[in-house]
Design a protein around this motif. Sequence first.
Motif, mmCIF file in Angstrom:
data_model
loop_
_atom_site.group_PDB
_atom_site.id
_atom_site.type_symbol
_atom_site.label_atom_id
_atom_site.label_comp_id
_atom_site.label_asym_id
_atom_site.label_seq_id
_atom_site.Cartn_x
_atom_site.Cartn_y
_atom_site.Cartn_z
ATOM 1 N N ARG A 45 -10.711 -0.284 7.439
ATOM 2 C CA ARG A 45 -11.317 -0.615 7.198
ATOM 3 C C ARG A 45 -12.194 0.909 7.336
ATOM 4 N NH1 ARG A 45 -12.470 -1.663 2.491
ATOM 5 N NH2 ARG A 45 -13.380 -3.738 1.553
ATOM 6 N N ARG A 46 -12.503 1.569 7.595
ATOM 7 C CA ARG A 46 -13.531 2.705 7.328
ATOM 8 C C ARG A 46 -13.190 3.765 6.128
ATOM 9 N NH1 ARG A 46 -13.437 3.968 13.358
ATOM 10 N NH2 ARG A 46 -14.227 2.070 14.476
ATOM 11 N N ASN A 47 -11.516 3.748 5.693
ATOM 12 C CA ASN A 47 -11.852 4.292 4.059
ATOM 13 C C ASN A 47 -10.804 3.822 3.583
ATOM 14 O OD1 ASN A 47 -10.187 6.144 3.256
ATOM 15 N ND2 ASN A 47 -11.054 7.735 3.988
ATOM 16 N N ALA A 48 -10.893 3.593 2.154
ATOM 17 C CA ALA A 48 -10.103 3.022 1.411
ATOM 18 C C ALA A 48 -8.957 3.333 1.403
ATOM 19 C CB ALA A 48 -10.573 3.674 -0.184
ATOM 20 N N ALA A 49 -8.271 4.692 1.499
ATOM 21 C CA ALA A 49 -6.850 4.538 2.265
ATOM 22 C C ALA A 49 -6.083 4.015 2.910
ATOM 23 C CB ALA A 49 -7.183 6.815 1.874
ATOM 24 N N THR A 50 -7.078 3.990 4.284
ATOM 25 C CA THR A 50 -6.357 3.319 5.378
ATOM 26 C C THR A 50 -6.623 2.501 5.009
ATOM 27 O OG1 THR A 50 -8.406 3.302 6.533
ATOM 28 C CG2 THR A 50 -7.027 5.574 6.863
ATOM 29 N N TRP A 51 -7.417 1.646 3.987
ATOM 30 C CA TRP A 51 -7.146 0.113 4.040
ATOM 31 C C TRP A 51 -5.915 -0.393 2.910
ATOM 32 C CZ3 TRP A 51 -8.449 -4.263 6.908
ATOM 33 C CH2 TRP A 51 -8.681 -5.273 5.069
ATOM 34 N N GLU A 52 -6.579 0.537 1.902
ATOM 35 C CA GLU A 52 -4.760 0.365 1.219
ATOM 36 C C GLU A 52 -3.921 -0.035 1.990
ATOM 37 O OE1 GLU A 52 -2.580 2.995 -2.918
ATOM 38 O OE2 GLU A 52 -4.782 3.269 -2.026
ATOM 39 N N MET A 53 -3.102 1.202 2.705
ATOM 40 C CA MET A 53 -1.782 1.638 3.935
ATOM 41 C C MET A 53 -1.759 0.509 4.275
ATOM 42 S SD MET A 53 -0.980 4.327 5.921
ATOM 43 C CE MET A 53 -2.610 4.873 6.501
ATOM 44 N N LEU A 54 -2.992 -0.304 5.316
ATOM 45 C CA LEU A 54 -2.487 -1.405 5.736
ATOM 46 C C LEU A 54 -2.478 -2.126 5.108
ATOM 47 C CD1 LEU A 54 -3.483 -3.286 8.697
ATOM 48 C CD2 LEU A 54 -5.446 -3.791 7.551
ATOM 49 N N LEU A 55 -2.180 -2.905 3.595
ATOM 50 C CA LEU A 55 -2.599 -3.851 2.708
ATOM 51 C C LEU A 55 -1.119 -3.862 1.646
ATOM 52 C CD1 LEU A 55 -5.999 -4.217 0.581
ATOM 53 C CD2 LEU A 55 -4.757 -5.533 2.339
ATOM 54 N N ALA A 56 -0.841 -1.965 1.970
ATOM 55 C CA ALA A 56 0.642 -1.890 1.338
ATOM 56 C C ALA A 56 1.393 -2.155 2.809
ATOM 57 C CB ALA A 56 0.894 -0.211 1.559
ATOM 58 N N ALA A 57 1.256 -2.328 3.966
ATOM 59 C CA ALA A 57 1.933 -2.345 5.258
ATOM 60 C C ALA A 57 2.738 -3.628 4.599
ATOM 61 C CB ALA A 57 1.827 -2.262 6.505
ATOM 62 N N LEU A 58 1.071 -4.538 4.966
ATOM 63 C CA LEU A 58 1.199 -6.425 4.515
ATOM 64 C C LEU A 58 1.837 -6.727 3.348
ATOM 65 C CD1 LEU A 58 -2.755 -7.619 5.480
ATOM 66 C CD2 LEU A 58 -0.556 -7.568 6.676
ATOM 67 N N ASP A 116 1.779 -7.463 15.319
ATOM 68 C CA ASP A 116 2.594 -8.767 14.924
ATOM 69 C C ASP A 116 0.394 -9.316 14.691
ATOM 70 O OD1 ASP A 116 5.294 -8.857 13.798
ATOM 71 O OD2 ASP A 116 5.587 -9.491 16.116
ATOM 72 N N ASP A 117 -0.073 -9.338 16.014
ATOM 73 C CA ASP A 117 -1.153 -9.565 15.795
ATOM 74 C C ASP A 117 -2.296 -8.873 14.640
ATOM 75 O OD1 ASP A 117 -0.718 -11.025 18.977
ATOM 76 O OD2 ASP A 117 -1.265 -9.818 19.289
ATOM 77 N N LEU A 118 -1.827 -7.608 14.283
ATOM 78 C CA LEU A 118 -3.130 -7.395 13.338
ATOM 79 C C LEU A 118 -2.499 -8.017 12.548
ATOM 80 C CD1 LEU A 118 -4.532 -5.104 12.525
ATOM 81 C CD2 LEU A 118 -3.038 -3.774 12.209
ATOM 82 N N ALA A 119 -1.001 -8.158 12.310
ATOM 83 C CA ALA A 119 -0.559 -8.411 10.773
ATOM 84 C C ALA A 119 -1.826 -9.990 10.349
ATOM 85 C CB ALA A 119 1.069 -8.768 10.540
ATOM 86 N N GLU A 120 -1.065 -10.909 11.306
ATOM 87 C CA GLU A 120 -1.674 -12.057 11.257
ATOM 88 C C GLU A 120 -2.856 -12.600 11.562
ATOM 89 O OE1 GLU A 120 -0.098 -14.519 15.362
ATOM 90 O OE2 GLU A 120 1.834 -13.662 14.404
ATOM 91 N N ALA A 121 -3.809 -11.341 11.400
ATOM 92 C CA ALA A 121 -5.184 -11.562 12.284
ATOM 93 C C ALA A 121 -5.621 -10.838 10.594
ATOM 94 C CB ALA A 121 -6.365 -10.513 12.962
ATOM 95 N N ALA A 122 -4.902 -10.084 9.696
ATOM 96 C CA ALA A 122 -5.704 -9.462 8.402
ATOM 97 C C ALA A 122 -5.232 -10.749 7.575
ATOM 98 C CB ALA A 122 -4.668 -8.122 8.149
ATOM 99 N N MET A 123 -3.658 -11.024 7.351
ATOM 100 C CA MET A 123 -3.425 -12.342 6.680
ATOM 101 C C MET A 123 -4.543 -13.766 6.908
ATOM 102 S SD MET A 123 -0.785 -11.021 4.553
ATOM 103 C CE MET A 123 -0.214 -12.775 4.094
ATOM 104 N N ALA A 124 -5.107 -13.637 7.586
ATOM 105 C CA ALA A 124 -5.588 -15.145 8.039
ATOM 106 C C ALA A 124 -7.080 -14.892 7.428
ATOM 107 C CB ALA A 124 -6.274 -15.388 8.941
#
Length: 161
Positions: A45-58, A116-124
């Motif tokens: 979340r510290r950077n818009a580009a890395t947050w976008e990358m997380l959302l794209a991976a999700l 998996d833990d990161l993906a579950e936390a983000a989705m939740a």
Amino acid sequence: MRTATYHEPSAEADYVGFQEARRIIELELEFERAVAKNRDLALFRRNAATWEMLLAALAAGDDDRIGVYDLVESVTSTGLGSSALLRFVRDRRDDGLFIFGADPKKKSKHRISLNDDLAEAAMALLEQRNQAVRTAMLETANAPVPFQSDNRLLRTAGRRD
């Protein structure tokens, strides 16, 4: 030919819109604070580009076709270039947040997925925020609007007549 006619928003609509916007901002603040409390999500979340990358991976989920470079190239937010994003991906791989796997069709390609833990936390958190926004919109739309006898909003709505 019919033309649209502009109508001034009513005092009731102004009040409802104000209350809805205020509640949604409060919910967004709660979401940001919840993300900040999760050490792993806060890294993204510290950077818009890395947050976008997380959302794209999700969004990609378990799609075997998404490779490391595909993910990096899909980011359109500014702030980090491709080499910085690749370095971020490598660092998160070392942290265990990104998991690399061999592509079954092309040996030189590495596919990428989230821990998996990161993906579950983000989705939740995302689902919790989305549900809260839906609930707030319904509550605001159905809430009674305080009117005086001459159909003007009370001063509690922040308007001065």
